[in-house]
Design a protein around this motif. Structure first.
Motif, mmCIF file in Angstrom:
data_model
loop_
_atom_site.group_PDB
_atom_site.id
_atom_site.type_symbol
_atom_site.label_atom_id
_atom_site.label_comp_id
_atom_site.label_asym_id
_atom_site.label_seq_id
_atom_site.Cartn_x
_atom_site.Cartn_y
_atom_site.Cartn_z
ATOM 1 N N VAL A 1 -50.023 8.639 -26.151
ATOM 2 C CA VAL A 1 -49.139 9.438 -27.016
ATOM 3 C C VAL A 1 -49.923 10.610 -27.594
ATOM 4 C CG1 VAL A 1 -47.560 9.375 -28.982
ATOM 5 C CG2 VAL A 1 -47.810 7.369 -27.523
ATOM 6 N N THR A 2 -49.899 11.723 -26.866
ATOM 7 C CA THR A 2 -50.671 12.912 -27.214
ATOM 8 C C THR A 2 -49.765 14.147 -27.136
ATOM 9 O OG1 THR A 2 -51.314 13.309 -24.921
ATOM 10 C CG2 THR A 2 -52.764 11.877 -26.241
ATOM 11 N N PRO A 3 -50.214 15.276 -27.694
ATOM 12 C CA PRO A 3 -49.418 16.504 -27.563
ATOM 13 C C PRO A 3 -49.126 16.878 -26.112
ATOM 14 C CG PRO A 3 -51.040 16.782 -29.291
ATOM 15 C CD PRO A 3 -51.337 15.451 -28.633
ATOM 16 N N ASN A 4 -50.066 16.636 -25.210
ATOM 17 C CA ASN A 4 -49.827 16.970 -23.806
ATOM 18 C C ASN A 4 -48.729 16.092 -23.206
ATOM 19 O OD1 ASN A 4 -50.649 18.480 -21.363
ATOM 20 N ND2 ASN A 4 -51.242 16.456 -20.611
ATOM 21 N N TRP A 5 -48.656 14.837 -23.634
ATOM 22 C CA TRP A 5 -47.599 13.911 -23.203
ATOM 23 C C TRP A 5 -46.235 14.439 -23.637
ATOM 24 C CZ3 TRP A 5 -44.978 9.659 -26.027
ATOM 25 C CH2 TRP A 5 -44.432 8.690 -25.184
ATOM 26 N N VAL A 6 -46.180 15.010 -24.820
ATOM 27 C CA VAL A 6 -44.941 15.603 -25.322
ATOM 28 C C VAL A 6 -44.631 16.892 -24.570
ATOM 29 C CG1 VAL A 6 -43.777 16.549 -27.347
ATOM 30 C CG2 VAL A 6 -45.332 14.603 -27.604
ATOM 31 N N ARG A 7 -45.655 17.667 -24.286
ATOM 32 C CA ARG A 7 -45.452 18.971 -23.642
ATOM 33 C C ARG A 7 -44.809 18.828 -22.267
ATOM 34 N NH1 ARG A 7 -49.877 23.893 -23.320
ATOM 35 N NH2 ARG A 7 -48.458 25.442 -22.438
ATOM 36 N N MET A 8 -45.161 17.794 -21.533
ATOM 37 C CA MET A 8 -44.581 17.611 -20.207
ATOM 38 C C MET A 8 -43.068 17.513 -20.263
ATOM 39 S SD MET A 8 -47.229 15.107 -18.164
ATOM 40 C CE MET A 8 -47.312 13.847 -19.438
ATOM 41 N N THR A 9 -42.555 16.742 -21.217
ATOM 42 C CA THR A 9 -41.106 16.602 -21.325
ATOM 43 C C THR A 9 -40.479 17.857 -21.944
ATOM 44 O OG1 THR A 9 -41.364 15.456 -23.456
ATOM 45 C CG2 THR A 9 -41.132 14.093 -21.495
ATOM 46 N N ALA A 10 -41.202 18.539 -22.823
ATOM 47 C CA ALA A 10 -40.681 19.778 -23.408
ATOM 48 C C ALA A 10 -40.456 20.825 -22.321
ATOM 49 C CB ALA A 10 -41.650 20.308 -24.456
ATOM 50 N N GLU A 11 -41.369 20.902 -21.378
ATOM 51 C CA GLU A 11 -41.231 21.879 -20.300
ATOM 52 C C GLU A 11 -40.131 21.484 -19.325
ATOM 53 O OE1 GLU A 11 -45.104 22.402 -18.619
ATOM 54 O OE2 GLU A 11 -45.779 23.696 -20.271
ATOM 55 N N ARG A 12 -39.971 20.186 -19.073
ATOM 56 C CA ARG A 12 -38.877 19.751 -18.197
ATOM 57 C C ARG A 12 -37.525 20.067 -18.837
ATOM 58 N NH1 ARG A 12 -42.218 15.158 -16.934
ATOM 59 N NH2 ARG A 12 -41.100 13.862 -18.446
ATOM 60 N N TYR A 13 -37.437 19.846 -20.150
ATOM 61 C CA TYR A 13 -36.194 20.161 -20.845
ATOM 62 C C TYR A 13 -35.920 21.663 -20.795
ATOM 63 C CZ TYR A 13 -32.969 21.111 -24.659
ATOM 64 O OH TYR A 13 -31.912 21.569 -25.398
ATOM 65 N N ALA A 14 -36.951 22.468 -21.023
ATOM 66 C CA ALA A 14 -36.782 23.922 -20.990
ATOM 67 C C ALA A 14 -36.320 24.385 -19.609
ATOM 68 C CB ALA A 14 -38.093 24.607 -21.366
ATOM 69 N N GLU A 15 -36.873 23.816 -18.562
ATOM 70 C CA GLU A 15 -36.470 24.181 -17.207
ATOM 71 C C GLU A 15 -34.998 23.852 -16.962
ATOM 72 O OE1 GLU A 15 -39.182 22.075 -14.758
ATOM 73 O OE2 GLU A 15 -40.862 23.453 -15.110
ATOM 74 N N GLN A 16 -34.562 22.686 -17.439
ATOM 75 C CA GLN A 16 -33.165 22.297 -17.278
ATOM 76 C C GLN A 16 -32.242 23.194 -18.101
ATOM 77 O OE1 GLN A 16 -31.603 20.118 -15.267
ATOM 78 N NE2 GLN A 16 -33.582 19.793 -14.283
ATOM 79 N N LEU A 17 -32.670 23.562 -19.302
ATOM 80 C CA LEU A 17 -31.854 24.429 -20.143
ATOM 81 C C LEU A 17 -31.678 25.797 -19.482
ATOM 82 C CD1 LEU A 17 -30.428 24.930 -22.866
ATOM 83 C CD2 LEU A 17 -32.623 25.711 -23.769
ATOM 84 N N LEU A 18 -32.748 26.371 -18.981
ATOM 85 C CA LEU A 18 -32.655 27.672 -18.332
ATOM 86 C C LEU A 18 -31.877 27.598 -17.021
ATOM 87 C CD1 LEU A 18 -36.288 28.976 -18.982
ATOM 88 C CD2 LEU A 18 -34.207 29.599 -20.210
ATOM 89 N N ALA A 19 -31.965 26.467 -16.345
ATOM 90 C CA ALA A 19 -31.230 26.294 -15.087
ATOM 91 C C ALA A 19 -29.725 26.303 -15.305
ATOM 92 C CB ALA A 19 -31.664 25.011 -14.395
ATOM 93 N N ALA A 20 -29.292 26.064 -16.546
ATOM 94 C CA ALA A 20 -27.864 26.107 -16.853
ATOM 95 C C ALA A 20 -27.288 27.497 -16.628
ATOM 96 C CB ALA A 20 -27.624 25.660 -18.286
ATOM 97 N N CYS A 21 -28.144 28.515 -16.564
ATOM 98 C CA CYS A 21 -27.680 29.873 -16.264
ATOM 99 C C CYS A 21 -26.863 29.907 -14.981
ATOM 100 C CB CYS A 21 -28.863 30.825 -16.129
ATOM 101 S SG CYS A 21 -29.708 31.230 -17.675
ATOM 102 N N ASP A 22 -27.255 29.075 -14.020
ATOM 103 C CA ASP A 22 -26.621 29.116 -12.694
ATOM 104 C C ASP A 22 -25.251 28.460 -12.653
ATOM 105 O OD1 ASP A 22 -28.714 30.506 -11.464
ATOM 106 O OD2 ASP A 22 -29.836 28.667 -11.076
ATOM 107 N N VAL A 23 -24.901 27.707 -13.693
ATOM 108 C CA VAL A 23 -23.614 26.986 -13.666
ATOM 109 C C VAL A 23 -22.670 27.452 -14.768
ATOM 110 C CG1 VAL A 23 -24.606 24.957 -12.595
ATOM 111 C CG2 VAL A 23 -24.506 25.101 -15.090
ATOM 112 N N LEU A 24 -23.145 28.286 -15.674
ATOM 113 C CA LEU A 24 -22.264 28.750 -16.762
ATOM 114 C C LEU A 24 -21.418 29.943 -16.307
ATOM 115 C CD1 LEU A 24 -24.744 28.507 -19.768
ATOM 116 C CD2 LEU A 24 -22.712 27.117 -19.386
#
Length: 245
Positions: A222-245
């Motif tokens: 449980v480290t900041p890097n462990w959190v960062r991995m999921t933060a970046e995956r979430y950001a990628e999914q959020l930006l990918a919503a551009c293609d379906v909106l």
């Protein structure tokens, strides 16, 4: 959204679960320390009921998680969903980023995203534009049914962020649990190592081992890097919503 015991799915999985996960080692050790086996299951049931109605824990973890989040964003160089829109950021393919910029510039009212030169000349102004685009996307993707994968990634990120926030409580609880068990064993044996070994209780030792392993997991995983991995995956999914909106 579906709710259980007054807690919605996000609160259960991303707020309450981290708090209880941080204390799992100490709680397990406490249950195993009970002298009579017949009292263990009632205690486990009581703990589960406590978890089910512990909404206050969820809100405490949420507040600490938000404090941790602000610090992490500074360490990471900005919120991932904002940073990934920068021309200077290389985590997204250039063609994909160019497409997102075009879609956002067309769809978001009164928004003009900066060119590479404009971004280099005024990084703060550029980030304000990217933040506006990110917030617009967030508002457009609130539906957890339509954007189920994004919702799942948000829960994963929330769980890890909040568990990092709850980590100090878990570390202290685990250390105290291990010291208490060892201290009780030494007192009962009056410091005699032979007596200590011969009278060692399986359940007590098991509780100490679980608390120690849980402490190790909290410390190493449980480290900041462990959190960062999921933060970046979430950001990628959020930006990918551009293609379906």
């Amino acid at each position: 959204m579906h709710q259980q015991f007054g807690l919605d799915e996000y609160e259960l999985k991303a707020r309450l679960a981290p708090a209880m996960t941080s204390l799992l080692g100490a709680l397990t050790a406490a249950v195993l320390l009970l002298p009579a086996p017949e009292t263990r299951w009632p205690t486990i049931v009581l703990l589960l009921l406590t978890v089910a109605f512990a909404r206050g824990i969820a809100h405490t973890v949420r507040d600490r998680g938000r404090e941790i989040e602000r610090r992490l964003y500074r360490e990471w160089g900005g919120k991932p969903s904002v940073a990934m829109l920068r021309h200077s950021d290389s985590r997204l393919p250039a063609a994909v980023k160019h497409r997102y910029h075009g879609i956002l510039s067309q769809r978001v009212p009164e928004l003009t995203l900066p060119t590479p030169n404009e971004e280099a000349a005024s990084p703060e102004a550029a980030d304000e534009a990217y933040e506006a685009a990110s917030k617009w996307l967030l508002e457009q993707t609130r539906d957890p049914t339509r954007f189920r994968l994004l919702f799942a990634e948000n829960i994963n990120y929330g769980f890890r962020r909040n568990l990092l926030a709850a980590k100090p409580f878990g570390v202290v609880a685990d250390v105290l649990a291990v010291l208490l068990i060892i201290g009780l064993a030494i007192m009962q044996s009056e410091g005699d190592l032979v007596t200590l070994a011969s009278q060692a209780d399986f359940w007590s030792l098991g509780g100490a081992a679980i608390a120690a392993l849980h402490l190790l997991w909290l410390t190493v995983v449980v480290t900041p890097n462990w959190v960062r991995m999921t933060a970046e995956r979430y950001a990628e999914q959020l930006l990918a919503a551009c293609d379906v909106l």
